[in-house]
Design a protein around this motif. Structure first.
Motif, mmCIF file in Angstrom:
data_model
loop_
_atom_site.group_PDB
_atom_site.id
_atom_site.type_symbol
_atom_site.label_atom_id
_atom_site.label_comp_id
_atom_site.label_asym_id
_atom_site.label_seq_id
_atom_site.Cartn_x
_atom_site.Cartn_y
_atom_site.Cartn_z
ATOM 1 N N ALA A 10 0.823 -1.361 0.015
ATOM 2 C CA ALA A 10 0.009 -0.018 0.103
ATOM 3 C C ALA A 10 1.013 1.290 -0.002
ATOM 4 O O ALA A 10 0.575 2.578 -0.787
ATOM 5 C CB ALA A 10 -0.880 0.079 1.372
ATOM 6 N N HIS A 11 1.950 1.104 0.776
ATOM 7 C CA HIS A 11 2.905 2.249 0.730
ATOM 8 C C HIS A 11 3.342 2.593 -0.596
ATOM 9 O O HIS A 11 3.669 3.759 -1.074
ATOM 10 C CB HIS A 11 4.042 2.166 1.867
ATOM 11 C CG HIS A 11 3.465 1.994 3.100
ATOM 12 N ND1 HIS A 11 2.327 2.539 3.726
ATOM 13 C CD2 HIS A 11 3.876 1.095 4.155
ATOM 14 C CE1 HIS A 11 2.179 2.202 5.008
ATOM 15 N NE2 HIS A 11 3.187 1.441 5.211
ATOM 16 N N ASP A 14 1.129 4.204 -3.057
ATOM 17 C CA ASP A 14 0.999 5.396 -2.803
ATOM 18 C C ASP A 14 2.153 6.541 -2.829
ATOM 19 O O ASP A 14 2.199 7.639 -2.441
ATOM 20 C CB ASP A 14 0.444 5.923 -1.089
ATOM 21 C CG ASP A 14 -0.983 5.885 -1.034
ATOM 22 O OD1 ASP A 14 -1.506 6.571 -2.078
ATOM 23 O OD2 ASP A 14 -1.276 5.283 0.106
ATOM 24 N N TYR A 30 5.357 10.357 1.766
ATOM 25 C CA TYR A 30 4.763 10.227 0.408
ATOM 26 C C TYR A 30 4.751 11.401 -0.549
ATOM 27 O O TYR A 30 3.900 11.245 -1.153
ATOM 28 C CB TYR A 30 3.328 9.788 1.042
ATOM 29 C CG TYR A 30 3.105 8.831 1.893
ATOM 30 C CD1 TYR A 30 2.986 7.323 1.335
ATOM 31 C CD2 TYR A 30 3.213 8.900 3.226
ATOM 32 C CE1 TYR A 30 2.770 6.436 2.185
ATOM 33 C CE2 TYR A 30 3.340 7.712 4.176
ATOM 34 C CZ TYR A 30 2.679 6.737 3.482
ATOM 35 O OH TYR A 30 2.605 5.495 4.372
ATOM 36 N N GLU A 36 2.129 16.477 4.955
ATOM 37 C CA GLU A 36 1.668 15.307 6.006
ATOM 38 C C GLU A 36 1.633 15.796 7.463
ATOM 39 O O GLU A 36 0.576 15.468 7.996
ATOM 40 C CB GLU A 36 2.715 14.241 5.738
ATOM 41 C CG GLU A 36 2.516 13.618 4.436
ATOM 42 C CD GLU A 36 3.777 12.783 4.242
ATOM 43 O OE1 GLU A 36 4.090 12.119 5.119
ATOM 44 O OE2 GLU A 36 3.909 12.595 2.968
ATOM 45 N N ASP A 48 1.210 3.824 9.533
ATOM 46 C CA ASP A 48 1.406 2.244 9.815
ATOM 47 C C ASP A 48 2.430 2.160 10.877
ATOM 48 O O ASP A 48 3.854 2.457 10.750
ATOM 49 C CB ASP A 48 2.101 1.816 8.444
ATOM 50 C CG ASP A 48 2.373 0.258 8.575
ATOM 51 O OD1 ASP A 48 1.979 -0.190 9.614
ATOM 52 O OD2 ASP A 48 3.083 -0.274 7.666
ATOM 53 N N TRP A 208 -6.547 -0.464 6.000
ATOM 54 C CA TRP A 208 -6.046 0.960 5.460
ATOM 55 C C TRP A 208 -6.424 1.622 4.387
ATOM 56 O O TRP A 208 -6.809 2.763 4.125
ATOM 57 C CB TRP A 208 -4.552 0.452 5.287
ATOM 58 C CG TRP A 208 -3.658 1.448 5.067
ATOM 59 C CD1 TRP A 208 -3.180 1.888 3.465
ATOM 60 C CD2 TRP A 208 -2.799 2.303 5.481
ATOM 61 N NE1 TRP A 208 -2.273 2.867 3.506
ATOM 62 C CE2 TRP A 208 -1.933 3.183 4.741
ATOM 63 C CE3 TRP A 208 -2.424 2.312 7.017
ATOM 64 C CZ2 TRP A 208 -1.006 4.039 5.368
ATOM 65 C CZ3 TRP A 208 -1.558 3.218 7.529
ATOM 66 C CH2 TRP A 208 -0.886 4.036 6.609
ATOM 67 N N LYS A 209 -7.238 0.710 3.454
ATOM 68 C CA LYS A 209 -7.726 0.985 2.382
ATOM 69 C C LYS A 209 -9.035 1.580 2.418
ATOM 70 O O LYS A 209 -9.199 2.559 1.902
ATOM 71 C CB LYS A 209 -7.787 -0.138 1.385
ATOM 72 C CG LYS A 209 -6.481 -0.642 0.636
ATOM 73 C CD LYS A 209 -6.671 -1.553 -0.616
ATOM 74 C CE LYS A 209 -5.506 -1.748 -1.048
ATOM 75 N NZ LYS A 209 -5.414 -3.005 -1.761
ATOM 76 N N ARG A 212 -8.251 5.059 3.693
ATOM 77 C CA ARG A 212 -8.019 5.789 2.493
ATOM 78 C C ARG A 212 -8.895 6.300 1.455
ATOM 79 O O ARG A 212 -8.918 7.252 1.211
ATOM 80 C CB ARG A 212 -6.867 4.821 1.637
ATOM 81 C CG ARG A 212 -5.919 5.590 0.702
ATOM 82 C CD ARG A 212 -4.673 6.226 1.270
ATOM 83 N NE ARG A 212 -4.123 6.731 0.320
ATOM 84 C CZ ARG A 212 -4.123 8.064 -0.008
ATOM 85 N NH1 ARG A 212 -5.143 8.518 0.604
ATOM 86 N NH2 ARG A 212 -3.431 8.749 -0.889
ATOM 87 N N ASP A 213 -10.052 5.708 1.371
ATOM 88 C CA ASP A 213 -11.109 5.956 0.761
ATOM 89 C C ASP A 213 -12.018 6.865 1.355
ATOM 90 O O ASP A 213 -12.582 7.546 0.676
ATOM 91 C CB ASP A 213 -11.785 4.623 0.695
ATOM 92 C CG ASP A 213 -11.433 3.453 -0.519
ATOM 93 O OD1 ASP A 213 -10.374 4.028 -1.060
ATOM 94 O OD2 ASP A 213 -11.745 2.480 -0.592
ATOM 95 N N ALA A 217 -5.224 10.889 4.855
ATOM 96 C CA ALA A 217 -3.860 10.661 3.922
ATOM 97 C C ALA A 217 -2.806 9.762 5.255
ATOM 98 O O ALA A 217 -2.861 9.782 6.121
ATOM 99 C CB ALA A 217 -3.382 12.295 4.093
ATOM 100 N N PRO A 218 -2.094 8.928 3.972
ATOM 101 C CA PRO A 218 -0.918 8.349 4.832
ATOM 102 C C PRO A 218 0.041 9.351 5.425
ATOM 103 O O PRO A 218 0.574 10.197 4.634
ATOM 104 C CB PRO A 218 -0.486 7.353 3.781
ATOM 105 C CG PRO A 218 -0.919 7.965 2.584
ATOM 106 C CD PRO A 218 -2.175 8.977 2.834
#
Lengths: 369, 131
Positions: A10-11, A14, A30, A36, A48, A208-209, A212-213, A217-218
């Motif tokens: 996932a990272h 992104d 990211y 961030e 994470d 996480w997803k 994200r949806d 923000a990561p």
């Protein structure tokens, strides 16, 4: 071979810039560390932190064991559902690690320890547990996601089923809810409100997803560092280590000397040091001008003319504070230093001011201009 | 992949040089350099009129992560600095080859421009560092 968390893919998807962190391949940012950082202060972001280790300590003697193992007193969290920040000391009073202990149910405690110290911590905990009837379980099957910021709790709560969500939303700071091995603590490392979720590794990607949806923000380790520094939270290995006691690291408040009859690892050494007098303290610094104070920058008294290599003070953590648009630091200095100091930046001494920290709390500066 | 415009000259220390053919050039840092440094928070520039030698440290760019010296690419004199960067250092990240330029200089020896790296040679350096 670097270790990877369940969220590694996932990272990468992104666009994370990945770095080695204590043997783990982790996102440093990211794209923009400052963006961030601001997302967490102003809205919400997720981290994470699955590289940190979850260790469950259970059994009839768990409470008694943790009262011996940890410098803070788990008797303060005898009601299940509460959490406590504490140091774990060696016999000299030096800090082996700092951690949060969550009291999940009567005989079950969960601690979360630093990635870089995991092996050392586990060996130490096991060695100390020999005479106690406890089980020590390193939960490598678990992942950790921290959702932080003013919108953090609401966002994270949406991942949970109805009963768990209600319990989570009623938590006060430093409380924890638990359901089927998953725990949700109202804790964090940013100075903002939020949750830290411990969940089975195989559920991490979906969670996480889903966040994200929802537009969360990561956030990478770079912003994690500036957020915790603004919040005045120590980083293990920089602001404290095995050679320093909590009393010299701004953490005296985490050591429970009372009740007198409770012995704990390091107690005798700390009492001796207290009686003798502590020589150094950890202070907050704000740089008056431009530039950035950094780890290991030299600090001297404002009226001093000592050379950089003989300076009596040293920055333990320093950076640029995005919320304050200037450089801040934690520094270890002689206990009698007050007000003004100088820091050596690229060979030049620059004025800085000693301040009380945290520098930032819940999005707001606590420093006078 | 970072951008390396074909019409500029470069140094191995990641400055770009735009020579106008008339004795002055504009200097900045490359896309690769800004990306490696991360978000810039301070830019310290020399004063106009300062005489500089090729390879002299004449400016500092400081990011959240680290401070880095910027070197004069050629002998000459600083003619103008980008004053916008004092308040908006992020321009270097956002537009390293445009709004994020650092300074202009008058070049002592126009022939010395020929010794700078061309885009292909600089791309080779970046590829090596990225490995």
């Amino acid at each position: 071979m670097a270790k990877r968390t369940p969220l590694y893919e996932a990272h990468v998807a992104d666009g994370a810039k990945l770095v080695d962190f204590a043997g783990w391949e982790m996102p440093i940012d990211y794209g923009s560390q400052i963006a961030e950082h601001k997302a967490v202060r102003e809205s919400v972001g997720m981290f994470d932190v699955s590289h940190m280790a979850v260790v469950d300590i259970s059994g009839a003697a768990a409470r008694e064991f943790l009262r011996w193992l940890l410098a803070n007193d788990v008797a303060k969290i005898d009601d299940a559902g509460r959490a406590l920040y504490t140091c774990m000391l060696n016999t000299r009073g030096g800090v082996i690690d700092d951690l949060i202990v969550y009291h999940l149910s009567s005989d079950l405690y969960r601690i979360v320890v630093n990635a870089a110290t995991t092996e050392k911590d586990l060996a130490w905990i096991k060695s100390q547990a020999r005479d106690y009837d406890v089980a020590i379980d390193h939960r490598q099957d678990m992942a950790i996601i921290a959702v932080q910021g003013p919108r953090g709790r609401d966002m994270a709560a949406e991942l949970l089923d109805e009963a768990f969500r209600q319990a989570a939303l009623q938590l006060k700071p430093f409380q924890v809810a638990v359901e089927n091995d998953r725990s949700v603590g109202r804790t964090g490392y940013t100075g903002e409100d939020g949750f830290e979720l411990v969940l089975p590794a195989e559920e991490a990607v979906t969670a996480w997803k889903s966040l994200r949806d929802k537009g969360v923000a990561p956030i990478g380790l770079g912003a994690r560092d500036t957020l915790r520094l603004e919040a005045g939270l120590n980083l293990y290995g920089q602001d404290m280590d095995e050679e320093r006691t909590p009393l010299e690291s701004g953490l005296a408040w985490t050591v429970a000397f009372k009740p007198e009859e409770r012995d704990f690892v390091g107690r005798a050494a700390l009492e001796h040091l207290r009686a003798e007098g502590v020589g150094q303290k950890l202070v907050g610094l704000v740089l008056e001008g431009r530039g950035v104070m950094r780890h290991e920058t030299a600090v001297r008294a404002a009226d001093s003319d000592v050379e950089e290599e003989h300076a009596e003070g040293e920055i333990t953590s320093g950076s640029y504070a995005p919320t304050l648009s200037r450089s801040i630091a934690l520094a270890r200095v002689p206990v009698d230093w007050e007000d003004s100091v100088e820091v050596c930046l690229r060979g030049k001494w620059q004025p800085a001011r000693i301040v009380r920290y945290p520098f930032v709390r819940n999005g707001k500066s606590r420093i006078d201009d | 992949m970072s951008e390396v415009p074909k019409d500029l000259s470069y140094t191995k220390t990641h400055e770009w040089i735009d020579y106008d053919g008339d004795g002055t050039c504009t200097v900045g840092i490359t896309d690769y350099a800004q990306s490696s440094l991360g978000d810039l928070v301070f830019v310290e520039l020399p004063e106009a009129g300062t005489k500089v030698g090729a390879g002299d440290a004449v400016a500092v760019v400081e990011s959240v992560k680290a401070a880095s010296d910027i070197y004069a690419p050629l002998d000459g004199e600083i003619a103008e600095i980008n004053e916008q960067l004092e308040d908006s250092p992020e321009l270097v990240n956002e537009d390293p080859f445009g709004e994020g330029w650092l300074f202009k200089m008058n070049v002592s020896d126009p022939d010395s421009v020929e010794k700078l790296l061309d885009a292909d040679a600089y791309e080779g350096i970046v590829e090596e560092e990225e490995d």
